[in-house]
Design a protein around this motif. Structure first.
Motif: not given
Ligand SMILES: [Ca+2]
Length: 239
Positions: A133-147, A216-230
């Motif tokens: 939900g929240c986005l049109i695309r279904r999947n994408n590659h994601v990288s997370l880097l601590i700066t 492993l990092a188990d991550c959720h993407f959460v819409r800030e406006s309503d805490n919906h898990i996207c």
């Protein structure tokens, strides 16, 4: 330097494109994987308990396995409490974890592994984001880097962090990349990394990740406006 790191990450990244999993098969696969992880951890714990108990790292290994099981199965402790171990039955306020004063009877709240910096500068994770939900695309590659990271004042139970999130996907046969800077904190008590929605992103989607063990990092993407898990991503540590 950061530019070089980002280029390296982009080199690693590969767009996954749409896969063929339906939501149901994906949920079933996750459930099967979770049950397998629990069974594996229980087996490891039993094996360890039957091994030689005077091993110098025995307590840590037992606590580490217990913690990983707690993260999957939950504990009897309340939301803002820390479990001193499955067998101790003791819960303490998460504010007391890693404050340099032993509060668990077994002192597990000040264990060097509990209080280790799991979000050092330069550490990164990579994987595929599965959106529901929240986005049109279904999947994408994601990288997370601590700066960057820092302890602020007396709140030593949290490590404040800056990070960069890089998303890559295919759109009309073209590779699209978005890079956003964000910040948040790592909570030692529950091993959570909470990252705000990037300020320069219109999506306003935050990330909430928990250390799932084995890098492993188990991550959720959460819409800030309503805490919906996207969406969700299981990211693998690479540095
Ligand atoms: Ca303490």
């Amino acid at each position: 330097m950061l530019g070089l790191i980002l280029l390296a990450l982009l080199g690693i990244a590969a767009a996954d494109g749409d896969d063929a999993w339906s939501r149901r098969s994906y949920a079933n696969a996750r459930m099967d994987a979770q049950e397998a992880r629990i069974a594996h951890l229980m087996q490891e714990l039993e094996s360890l308990e039957h091994s030689v108990e005077d091993h110098e790292d025995y307590d840590h290994q037992v606590h580490d396995l217990e913690t990983r099981l707690d993260l999957i199965e939950g504990t009897d402790c309340h939301e803002h409490q820390f479990s001193c171990g499955r067998k101790s039955g003791q819960c303490i306020a998460d504010l007391l974890v890693c404050d340099h004063v032993p509060d668990c009877e077994n002192e597990y709240d000040e264990d060097e592994h509990v209080c280790a910096n799991e979000v050092p500068v330069g550490r990164s994770w990579h994987g595929t984001a599965h959106w529901k939900g929240c986005l049109i695309r279904r999947n994408n590659h994601v990288s997370l880097l601590i700066t960057s990271n820092d302890l602020i004042g007396d709140f030593s139970e949290r490590m404040f962090v800056d990070a960069v999130v890089i998303e890559t996907w295919t759109e009309e046969h073209h590779l699209v990349t978005e890079t956003h800077a964000t910040h948040g904190f790592y909570n030692y008590a529950n091993r959570h990394l909470e990252l705000e929605a990037p300020k320069d992103s219109e999506k306003r989607i935050a990330m909430s990740c928990v250390d799932a063990g084995d890098g492993l990092a188990d991550c959720h993407f959460v819409r800030e406006s309503d805490n919906h898990i996207c969406g969700h991503a299981l990211l693998s540590r690479s540095a």
